[in-house]
Scaffold this active site. Structure first.
Site, PDB file in Angstrom:
ATOM      1  N   HIS A 565      23.799  31.177   6.542  1.00 37.06           N
ATOM      2  CA  HIS A 565      23.270  29.821   6.392  1.00 37.06           C
ATOM      3  C   HIS A 565      22.071  29.606   7.311  1.00 37.06           C
ATOM      4  O   HIS A 565      22.145  28.916   8.329  1.00 37.06           O
ATOM      5  CB  HIS A 565      24.365  28.786   6.677  1.00 37.06           C
ATOM      6  CG  HIS A 565      25.402  28.711   5.590  1.00 37.06           C
ATOM      7  ND1 HIS A 565      26.622  29.362   5.687  1.00 37.06           N
ATOM      8  CD2 HIS A 565      25.388  28.080   4.390  1.00 37.06           C
ATOM      9  CE1 HIS A 565      27.331  29.121   4.596  1.00 37.06           C
ATOM     10  NE2 HIS A 565      26.607  28.346   3.788  1.00 37.06           N
ATOM     11  N   HIS A 569      18.351  31.429   3.310  1.00 38.96           N
ATOM     12  CA  HIS A 569      19.248  30.907   2.270  1.00 38.96           C
ATOM     13  C   HIS A 569      18.652  29.635   1.659  1.00 38.96           C
ATOM     14  O   HIS A 569      18.675  29.460   0.427  1.00 38.96           O
ATOM     15  CB  HIS A 569      20.625  30.610   2.865  1.00 38.96           C
ATOM     16  CG  HIS A 569      21.508  29.803   1.956  1.00 38.96           C
ATOM     17  ND1 HIS A 569      21.986  30.268   0.745  1.00 38.96           N
ATOM     18  CD2 HIS A 569      21.990  28.524   2.088  1.00 38.96           C
ATOM     19  CE1 HIS A 569      22.733  29.331   0.178  1.00 38.96           C
ATOM     20  NE2 HIS A 569      22.748  28.261   0.969  1.00 38.96           N
ATOM     21  N   HIS A 605      19.393  21.197   2.010  1.00 35.37           N
ATOM     22  CA  HIS A 605      20.820  21.093   1.690  1.00 35.37           C
ATOM     23  C   HIS A 605      21.733  21.698   2.748  1.00 35.37           C
ATOM     24  O   HIS A 605      22.912  21.351   2.825  1.00 35.37           O
ATOM     25  CB  HIS A 605      21.107  21.736   0.330  1.00 35.37           C
ATOM     26  CG  HIS A 605      21.290  23.219   0.377  1.00 35.37           C
ATOM     27  ND1 HIS A 605      20.234  24.103   0.490  1.00 35.37           N
ATOM     28  CD2 HIS A 605      22.412  23.977   0.344  1.00 35.37           C
ATOM     29  CE1 HIS A 605      20.703  25.333   0.511  1.00 35.37           C
ATOM     30  NE2 HIS A 605      22.018  25.296   0.427  1.00 35.37           N
ATOM     31  N   ASP A 606      21.227  22.623   3.590  1.00 28.17           N
ATOM     32  CA  ASP A 606      22.065  23.215   4.647  1.00 28.17           C
ATOM     33  C   ASP A 606      21.400  23.117   6.017  1.00 28.17           C
ATOM     34  O   ASP A 606      21.715  23.911   6.915  1.00 28.17           O
ATOM     35  CB  ASP A 606      22.358  24.688   4.333  1.00 28.17           C
ATOM     36  CG  ASP A 606      23.601  24.866   3.472  1.00 28.17           C
ATOM     37  OD1 ASP A 606      24.470  23.971   3.488  1.00 28.17           O
ATOM     38  OD2 ASP A 606      23.691  25.892   2.747  1.00 28.17           O
ATOM     39  N   ASP A 731      22.873  27.111  -5.303  1.00 27.36           N
ATOM     40  CA  ASP A 731      23.469  27.318  -3.981  1.00 27.36           C
ATOM     41  C   ASP A 731      24.302  28.595  -3.926  1.00 27.36           C
ATOM     42  O   ASP A 731      24.387  29.243  -2.876  1.00 27.36           O
ATOM     43  CB  ASP A 731      24.326  26.108  -3.619  1.00 27.36           C
ATOM     44  CG  ASP A 731      24.804  26.152  -2.179  1.00 27.36           C
ATOM     45  OD1 ASP A 731      24.104  26.740  -1.329  1.00 27.36           O
ATOM     46  OD2 ASP A 731      25.875  25.578  -1.898  1.00 27.36           O
TER      47      ASP A 731
END
Length: 835
Positions: A565, A569, A605-606, A731
Site C-alpha cells: 500500500h 499501488h 483511495h489509500d 483496486d
C-alpha cells in the site's frame, strides 16, 4: 287531433322522424334523398320502447292493411313535399337509433321511455349487460318479420332490420348484435347460409347467436336435419311461426341461455388477458391435476412453453435446472420470481386457489385445501390462527423500510400457504433478520483455512479486543511543501519516463518500471499524464501547477516503506481506472464529473495507509479506530485526510475555482467511491451491480440490435453502482494483470500481511490471518482463495458490462499458474527452476 309526421334532414344527411302521437304503426317508411351520399339501400333501422308502452297497446300489432295504409299515407305526404325518392331507410319504433352510414333518429312523445340494463354475476364479478340488440335480415316485410319485431318490442330489445346481405353485414359491424334472425325460407333474394357465413367470418361474431327461420315441413316430407345449418354457422333453427308469443318465447329463451352464456364468456376473456399480463406464475388444473392453462410468467419460471405443459402433469415433465424437485431450491425460485398460484378446478366446477410448491412425488389428488389445515394434528398448527404480535406494530408504522415491506409480504403469504411452504418461509425470515445479507457463509476452518483467514482479515473489523498496546502510526499531515522537489511540467519529463508514459493507455503498462525510473514517485508523473488526457484541469478550472502540487502532496503522504500500500499501488489503481473509463459502455454511462471524481478517488483511495488492515487497527485500539468507531476505519481516514490536505493550502487546492454545488457533488462522489473499496461490503456492491446493471442490460440487449446501449445514463443510482464497481475492480486488478506483474503484486501483498502477523505476535494481539505466517504460508493457495472468493464473480460481472476479454484471459492464465504451483506443493511465487 293528430298531427302529420314531420321530417327534417340536416346537411350531413341525418334524418329526424317524428311520428304522430296517434300512430300505432310499429314502423313508418319515409323516402328521403339528401346530399351526395344517400343512406345505405335496403337498410331498415328499428328501435324499441317496450317497457314504457301502455298495456293497452301490447295486445298485438295493428292489422297489415292498417300498416300498409299508414306507410302509403306517409309516403304520399313525403312525395308532395318534393323530397321523394326510392325508399332507402325504414325508421321503426320510438327511440333514437343509428345504423351504418345512414344515421337515423326517431323521436316520439314518450320522452320518459327507458330500457334498463341487466345485472349478471359470474363468480365474484358483477357485470352489467346492456339491452339486447337484435338484427332481422328479411328481404321483404311479412307477418314473420312483424312477429319478431313486436316480440323485440315486448321483450325490450333493440331491433334493426336489413333487407340486403351488404346492409346486414355493415349494420352488424356497427352495432355488434347479440341475436341475428335470418330468413331461410326461400333463396330468391339472397342465400341465408352465405349471409351467415359472411357474418361468422368477422371476429365480432364469435359470441353472436344466429337464428335461421325455416319453412314448416309438409306432412308428407320428413323433417330436415339441422346439421347443414350448424355447419353454415347458425346456432338455432326456428320453424316459421308469425305468432308474437312464439317469437317472444324464442327470443327470451335465447337471452337466458346462449346470450348470457356468451356474455359471461366475453367477461372470461378479460380475465385471461389479465392473467397473461400478471407477473406472478399461475396455473389452472383439473381435479386430476392436469394442466389446463398457464400464463407467460409460469412458462418463464418453469422453462417450458405452454404447448409442452398443457394437458400434462408437472410430474410427467423432464427435470431441468428450473423445476428440480428440491423444495428449498423451489422456494428460492419462488422468492426470486414471484409466488406460484395454482387454481384447482374440481368436478363440481368450483375453484380453489393456493400458493404452492411443486410436488413431484404423486401429485394426483394431493392438492392441499387451505381450509383443512387447521384440523390437522399438533405437528401442523393452524397457519390461519398464527399471530405475529410484532408485525402488528410494524403494520401500524407510517414509514416502512423496504425490508419491513418484504417481511410483511412474507408473513401475509404464510397465512394462506401449505405447511411446507410456511416452514420454508420461516427460514427465509430468519435469514432476512440477520445483518450480513450479502456476505456468504464460510465452512469450517479445517475445510479451507486460507480462505477463512483471508476473508476474516479483509471482511471483518477483527475481534475488537482492545489491548494495552495501542498501534499508532505517524501521519505526515504537517509536512512542509518547501521540502518537496520543484514541480516539473509534463513536457519536461526525462526521456526515459516520457517513453514509458507513451504506453500508459495499454493494459500491459508496467507500473514497476515507472516506479524504478521515478525513484518510487510514479503517482505524480502518471497522474499528470492521465489527468491531462481526461481534461481534469479544464473541468476543475485549475492550473497545471496547482495539479502538480496536489499530486506531490498526495504522493508524499503515501508510505514508501509499505510493501504493497504505497504510491505505486495508487498509481496502478489510477491506471486501471483510466483504462476502464476508456471502455465504450463505461464512457457512455458516466458524465465528465463522474470521470474526474473517479480519477481523484483512485489517486487518494489509500493515502496514508499504515500497511495494516482494519482488523489490526481495531484490535490494537488505534487512534483511528477510536475516531471512526471501528467502522470503515482506513477508508474513512483516506477520504478525510485527502480533503484536509487539498483545502489547507491554496497552492494545491484543485477545488478552489469550482462553485459550491459542483464541489459538493464531486466530494460526495469521491467519498462514495473510496468507501466502496472497503471489503466488508464487497458482496453487497457486487450483487447490487449484477441485479441492477448486468441483468437489465442482458434483457435489453436480447430485445435490441444495439450492443452498446449506455445503461444508467438517466439513472443516477446506476451511475453510482458503476463507479463503485469500477474502483473496486481497479483496486484489486492485480490477478488480471500480465503474469509477471501479477506475481510481483502477490509477493508484495504477502510480505505486507507477513509483517502484520509478525507485529501481532510481538504485541500480543489477536492474529487476524494466521495462515500468513512467513514460515509456513503457501502464497499460491492464498492467491487461489482470493481469486475464487473475491475476484472471479466480480470481474465476470464487470467484464459483462465493460467488455474486457484481455483481462479475463490474464486472469485465467494467472489462476492456472497458481494452481500448477499448488499442485506441485510449491509455496513460493515461482518454481525454484524459474527463479
Amino acid at each position: 287531433m293528430g298531427c302529420a309526421p314531420s321530417i327534417h334532414v340536416s346537411q350531413s344527411g341525418v334524418i329526424y322522424c317524428r311520428d304522430s302521437d296517434e300512430s300505432n304503426s310499429p314502423h313508418h317508411t319515409t323516402s328521403v334523398s339528401q346530399g351526395p351520399e344517400p343512406p345505405l339501400p335496403g337498410l331498415s333501422v328499428q328501435t324499441d320502447a317496450a317497457d314504457a308502452i301502455p298495456r293497452s297497446r301490447e295486445s298485438g300489432p295493428p292489422s297489415a292493411a292498417r300498416v300498409r295504409r299508414a306507410r302509403a299515407e306517409l309516403g304520399s305526404s313525403s312525395s308532395s313535399s318534393g323530397s321523394a325518392a326510392p325508399a332507402a331507410t325504414t325508421c321503426r319504433g320510438r327511440r333514437r337509433h343509428c345504423c351504418s352510414s345512414a344515421e337515423a333518429e326517431t323521436q316520439t312523445n314518450y320522452s320518459n321511455l327507458q330500457v334498463s340494463s341487466a345485472e349478471v354475476r359470474i363468480g365474484p364479478m358483477r357485470l352489467t349487460q346492456d339491452p339486447i340488440q337484435v338484427l332481422l335480415i328479411f328481404a321483404k316485410e311479412d307477418s314473420q318479420s312483424d312477429g319478431f319485431w313486436w316480440a323485440c318490442d315486448r321483450a325490450g330489445f333493440r331491433c334493426n332490420i336489413a333487407r340486403t346481405p351488404e346492409s346486414a353485414l355493415e349494420c352488424f359491424l356497427d352495432k355488434h348484435h347479440e341475436i341475428i334472425v335470418i330468413d331461410h325460407r326461400q333463396a330468391r333474394n339472397f342465400s341465408a347460409e352465405a349471409v351467415c357465413r359472411s357474418i361468422r367470418a368477422t371476429n365480432l361474431a364469435e359470441h353472436t347467436v344466429i337464428l335461421a327461420v325455416v319453412s314448416q315441413a309438409s306432412g308428407d316430407h320428413e323433417e330436415a336435419s339441422v346439421l347443414p345449418l350448424l355447419h353454415a354457422g347458425f346456432s338455432r333453427r326456428f320453424m316459421e311461426n308469425s305468432s308474437i308469443i312464439a317469437c317472444y318465447n324464442e327470443l327470451i329463451q335465447i337471452e337466458h341461455g346462449e346470450v348470457r352464456s356468451q356474455f359471461k364468456l366475453r367477461a372470461c376473456n378479460s380475465v385471461f388477458t389479465a392473467l397473461d399480463h400478471c407477473h406472478e406464475a399461475i396455473e389452472i388444473t383439473s381435479d386430476e391435476h392436469v394442466i389446463q392453462y398457464v400464463n407467460p410468467a409460469f412458462e418463464r419460471m418453469m422453462g417450458y412453453h405452454k404447448s409442452e405443459l398443457l394437458g400434462k402433469e408437472l410430474a410427467e415433465l423432464p427435470k431441468s435446472d428450473k423445476n428440480r424437485a428440491d423444495l428449498l431450491d423451489t422456494i428460492n425460485t419462488c422468492i426470486r420470481k414471484g409466488k406460484i398460484h395454482k387454481i384447482h378446478r374440481d368436478s363440481g366446477d368450483n375453484s380453489q386457489t393456493e400458493s404452492h410448491s411443486f410436488r413431484y412425488k404423486s401429485r394426483r389428488r394431493e392438492s392441499i385445501d387451505v381450509k383443512s389445515i387447521s384440523s390437522r394434528g399438533s405437528d401442523a398448527p393452524s397457519l390461519q390462527n398464527r399471530r405475529y404480535p410484532s408485525m402488528a406494530r410494524i403494520h401500524s408504522m407510517t414509514i416502512e423500510a423496504p425490508i419491513t415491506k418484504v417481511i410483511n409480504i412474507i408473513n401475509a403469504a404464510q397465512e394462506n400457504s401449505p405447511v411446507t411452504v410456511a416452514e420454508a418461509l420461516d427460514r427465509v425470515l430468519e435469514i432476512l433478520r440477520t445483518t450480513e445479507l450479502y456476505s456468504p457463509q464460510l465452512g469450517t476452518k479445517d475445510e479451507d483455512p486460507h480462505t477463512s483467514d483471508l476473508v476474516g482479515g479483509l471482511m471483518t473489523d477483527g475481534l475488537r479486543r482492545l489491548s494495552g498496546n495501542e498501534y499508532v502510526f505517524t501521519k505526515n499531515v504537517h509536512q512542509s511543501h518547501s521540502h518537496l522537489a520543484m514541480p516539473i511540467t509534463i513536457n519536461d519529463v526525462p526521456p526515459c519516463i516520457a517513453q514509458l508514459l507513451d504506453n500508459e493507455e495499454s493494459w500491459e503498462f508496467n507500473i514497476f518500471e515507472l516506479e524504478a525510473v521515478t525513484h518510487k514517485r510514479p503517482l505524480v508523473y502518471l497522474g499528470l499524464k492521465v489527468f491531462s488526457r481526461f481534461g481534469v484541469c479544464e473541468f476543475l478550472r485549475c492550473s497545471e501547477t496547482t495539479l502538480r502540487a496536489w499530486l506531490q502532496v498526495i504522493e508524499a503522504n503515501y508510505h514508501s516503506s509499505n510493501a504493497y500500500h504505497n504510491s505505486t499501488h495508487a498509481a496502478d489503481v489510477l491506471h486501471a481506472t483510466a483504462f476502464f473509463l476508456g471502455k465504450e459502455r463505461v464512457k457512455g454511462s458516466l458524465d465528465q464529473l463522474d470521470e474526474v471524481a473517479a480519477l481523484i478517488a483512485a489517486t487518494v483511495h489509500d493515502v496514508d495507509h499504515p500497511g495494516r488492515t482494519n482488523s489490526f487497527l481495531c484490535n490494537a485500539g488505534s487512534e483511528l479506530a477510536v475516531l471512526y468507531n471501528d467502522t470503515a476505519v482506513l477508508e474513512s481516514h483516506h477520504t478525510a485526510l485527502a480533503f484536509q490536505l487539498t483545502v489547507k493550502d491554496s497552492k494545491c487546492n484543485i477545488f478552489k475555482n469550482i462553485d459550491r454545488n459542483h464541489y459538493r457533488t464531486l466530494r460526495q462522489a469521491i467519498i462514495d467511491m473510496v468507501l466502496a473499496t472497503e471489503m466488508t461490503k464487497h458482496f453487497e456492491h457486487v450483487n447490487k451491480f449484477v441485479n441492477s446493471i448486468n441483468k437489465p442490460m442482458a434483457a435489453e440487449i436480447e430485445g435490441s440490435d444495439c450492443e452498446c446501449n449506455p445503461i444508467g445514463k438517466n439513472f443516477p443510482e446506476n451511475q453510482i453502482l458503476i463507479k463503485r464497481m469500477m474502483i473496486k475492480c481497479a483496486d484489486v486488478a492485480n490477478p488480471c494483470r500480465p503474469l509477471d506483474l501479477c506475481i510481483e503484486w502477490a509477493g508484495r501483498i504477502s510480505e505486507e500481511y507477513f509483517a502484520q502477523t509478525d507485529e501481532e505476535k510481538r504485541q500480543g494481539l489477536p492474529v487476524v490471518m494466521p495462515v500468513f505466517d512467513r514460515n509456513t504460508c503457501s502464497i499460491p493457495k492464498s492467491q487461489i482463495s482470493f481469486i475464487d472468493y473475491f475476484i472471479t464473480d466480480m470481474f465476470d460481472a464487470w467484464d459483462a458490462f465493460a467488455h474486457l476479454p484481455a483481462l479475463m484471459q490474464h486472469l485465467a492464465n494467472n489462476y492456472k499458474h497458481w494452481k500448477t504451483l499448488d499442485d506441485l506443493k510449491c509455496k513460493s511465487l515461482r518454481l525454484p527452476s524459474d527463479s
